[in-house]
Design an enzyme around this catalytic site. Sequence first.
Site, PDB file in Angstrom:
ATOM      1  N   GLN A 588       0.984  -1.322  -0.066  1.00  0.00           N
ATOM      2  CA  GLN A 588       0.171  -0.060  -0.034  1.00  0.00           C
ATOM      3  C   GLN A 588       0.962   1.245  -0.100  1.00  0.00           C
ATOM      4  OE1 GLN A 588      -3.099  -0.092  -0.678  1.00  0.00           O
ATOM      5  NE2 GLN A 588      -3.161  -2.509  -0.366  1.00  0.00           N
ATOM      6  N   LYS A 628      -2.631 -20.731  -3.836  1.00  0.00           N
ATOM      7  CA  LYS A 628      -3.402 -22.030  -4.145  1.00  0.00           C
ATOM      8  C   LYS A 628      -2.773 -22.884  -4.932  1.00  0.00           C
ATOM      9  CE  LYS A 628      -8.037 -19.989  -4.280  1.00  0.00           C
ATOM     10  NZ  LYS A 628      -8.913 -19.182  -5.251  1.00  0.00           N
TER      11      LYS A 628
END
Length: 1066
Positions: A588, A628
């Site tokens: 960020q 994943k």
Amino acid sequence: MIKEPEFREYNPGKLEEKIEAFWKENDTYEKVKASRANGPKYYFLDGPPYVSGAIHLGTAWNKIIKDMIIRFRTMQGYNVRRQPGFDMHGLPIEVKVEQALGLKTKKDIETEIGVDNFIKKCKEFALNNLKVMTEQFKMLGIWMDWDNPYMTIKNEYIESGWFTLKRAWEKGLLEKDKRVLHWCPRCETALAEHEVRGEYKVRKDPSIYVKFPVEGRENEYLLIWTTTPWTLPANLAVTVHPEYDYAKVKVETENGEEYWIIAKALVERVLNEVGVKGEVVEEFKGKKLEGLRYVHVLMDEYPRQREFREKYEWAHRVILGEHVTLEDGTGLVHTAPGHGEEDFEVGQKYGLPVYSPVDDQGRYTEGRWKGVYVKDADPEIIEHLKEKGYLVKAGTIEHKYPHCWRCKTPLIFRATDQWFLKVSKVKDKIIKENDEKVTWYPEWVKVRYDNGVMNSGDWVISRQRYWGIPLPIWQTENGEIYVVGSFKELVELAVAIEVDGERVELPEDYNEKLRVIEEKLGPEDLHRPYVDAFIIKVNGKEMRRVKDVVDVWFDSGIASWASLDYPRNKELFEKLWPADFIVEGEDQVTKWFYSQQAASVIAFNTVPYRAVAMHGYVLDEKGDKMSKSLGNIIRPEEVVQKEGRDPFRFYMLWATNPWENLRFSWKGLAQVKRMLNILWNVYVLSATYMSLDNFDPTKLKPEELPFREEDRWILSRVNGLIKDVEEGIETFRLTKATRAIYNFVVEDLSRWYIRLIRKRMWVEGDDPDKLAAYYTVWKVFDVLLRLMAPFTPYIAEEIYQNMLRPFLGVESVHMLDWPKPDEETIDEELEREMEYVRRIVEAGSSARQRAKIKLRYPVRRIIVETEDETVKKAVERLNRILRDQLNAKEVVVEKVERELVIKPNFAKVGPEFKGDAKLVIAWINEHGRELYEAGEMDVKLEGKTFHLTREHLTIEEKLPDFFVAEDFEGGRVFVDKTLTRELLAEGLAREFVRRIQEMRKRLDLDVNDRIVVTIETTDENRELLSENLDYIKKETRATEIIFGEAKGFVVEWPEVQAKIGIEKVE
RNA sequence: GGGCCCGUGGCUCAGCCUGGUCAGAGCGCCCGCCUGAUAAGCGGGAGGUCCGGGGUUCGAAGCCCCGCGGGCCCA
């Protein structure tokens, strides 16, 4: 009154469920907030997570940090704003909804289900995910206003965005411009620089060399290289660097002799790669090539190129550009101003047209490959160039290429009209405001940030999509624009609305107008397509809305005021803004930390937060990202379920410094849990005895209690702990805080203090010595629980409720004030002395172990040898503790006389004196001590003189045999091994006591039960034991000890050659 | 190419801001201890060129410079 602890063992799951229920039942959260309602304001601003569906460990870490800070500030007395937020617009949701509905293109959205239904689905999806994520955050014990989160999709929020954009427009910071940008052909929208960051993935693309014939010169070519053959139809120039050296190279090809122009430095590499031999025949600077005209290789296929060539002076010529590099290619850059950022810029300089014959879906709009998707056209173009004889070499290259961050489609560069926030004009202001007003944690992040700002360009905020804040720009047919700043203004300016393609005129009167609008369009909803319907009139001209929506990063950028509903609600803004603290992950730094400052400087000329902290990423144990495909994802629920919320929370703030990456480790987590378990055991032990004795600290006068040194010591320690923890949190060095707590609990409290006072706790009745210990433990908890409450809110609450609440009266540990260190009780001298005592005990135990004297057997004497005054004082003042812990009859400071054994140092003497070594050795064996005392001397032996020093000696200290010694920092400990009959008897008594105790436990006897003990053993044991019968009776609560046949519950103990029997006395 | 961070025993990390307490913890391994916190607790041992090299200093894991390796951000 303190009760027997509800759980004997630390079971986070059960305990935390109980506390959750307790908080819920008592509405504790609201009460905590209310208790600080009049405190000074503290505006914590939650960076809104995107509502993607489920939180991961990184999101959990983020919120755990936030929650700890919020609880800490609350205890300090601040009235903390703690509204959570959610980022709910944007392409990711659109993509998910498209997938769910089986929609393929934008057209499908418009024609198959309609924009209104699409928006409805997006909203449902976002709200649903918000609910799921809220539950997950609650599960972590995050105390925020979950019933009232800020949502970027609310009308008030959207209006806040409109207000901001209107400000930008008024300041001349909102502009429309044609620019070359990344474009996603699947999503059919432009993407901004920051959306492409980090989305570069390795991909195989064509890599081709093409020769452009120089006009009017036989067999002479410009050689260019490209990885995007599909941009060749839009080629308008070739760029060279004005200062670089270029070469004309004579090459042999199948077609005979040719001349190629290539950057000099690259000649060899390029010829090698295309497999052609050649020699340089001429050299010149790049600027010499300027204006050289070439024949466009696809002019016949793209007739528009013929027009350009006639209309534009600089079309199909060599132009100059500083961006040309010699890193790859040929040093001559194929330039298509409609498809490359730098191409565009250099094209502007030479007045070239921005030609981009490609539509929103990435298909050619004209020419030979009209209708073909550009990436599909690559091989066809290559083949075609080959046929035409312009292809020099075709291969493939693996390089990093940008992809759409949501749908993973490879992006293309394309020139389009877009709306920009001209951040470049306020960059300096951003940096200046940031420097003056914002504190960064850690400090160096600011450097990284400033670099980021320096490098960033204007902010493309328009997106050709649906689910977002609608761009509040209305324009006339010839492009005059007006920016609407609020719904009210929109209604005021509206003259008509378009409903189902029909135009409905609106009445003049505002309220009438509102009524008609509501009737035709439904309730206010500032999304598309609702706002698309409005036709407004400004200065007598009708305007319609520009159909774009705003970049979703703009949404979160305005959070500090939009979450306060500013400007619809001005009160909160005036009270709270700017935010006092924000904390987010390192991604960020160039995103949210920046978008907020940019938007805020545009709207308010200053930055929107005062302090900002950065944390890292969560990786798996090996340091790999969790993904994943690697199958290494650990879900926060799993962690909570297996190990508990408190251990999880503490672990995440303990494992590593927050700004670094955190490698999540189950072992580390188990370690933290063990610490909490130790804390729990301390609690169970203390609370058990306190409850038996009906301990009530409010009835005691501390000034009258006979505190011992260890009591004053632990109180001193816990007061020092306050400082460490507080400083750690304040400076965002969170491991400093957590490790200080960890260390205190394990080392100071459990391993040392509790060990020292255990016996005091066993005394029955109102013993003042015991009460002093109780009181001290109670005081320690009073401080420690406050310090731990922000980190481990559950266990702190549970212990508080039983140990402290009955006397403090306050309903929850979270309503207490943060403790202040009591300087009076801090005694550094005592702490230093105790530190030495611990070291002496360690050294003594170590010596015992080597001498194989179990702690159960007392030793006659322990001597501490030291020069250190503090050590001497420690041995004197804390002598009782030393005797007790070392099981010694006596501990004294003394100098131990020892014998020096002086021998020749063979390693030194040998090499030095070689043949005479034996002589010297013989002398040393006899006169070594003289040499040692003299330090050095000359010795005459058999007519030779030898200069000898202490280096020629090895000196060993020989202790009297009855000592065993061990060094510690500050001195040396000597344990007297002499075992007298008395000591033996005492040790043996203890051996029997321990075994009888164990038998009591096996029978599960109550502490108060009385027993009769029968012992079958050797005569010698019997004699020794008889000397301490009273002691054994007392310790084991035996009414009688009988030597003879073991009766009742009998166990044989071969180690002590005995059979012991015990029977409970009814 | 530029910026920032990290590099400490087999592993995961503290310590570095503010230079001086044998360089610490946990895990793993080996050996013990204790037992009225007890399906817990404690101690000891082995194991380290504190990435490498310079510099500053009486003194550097720590401060400065150069280099090497890893990560992130930007080009």
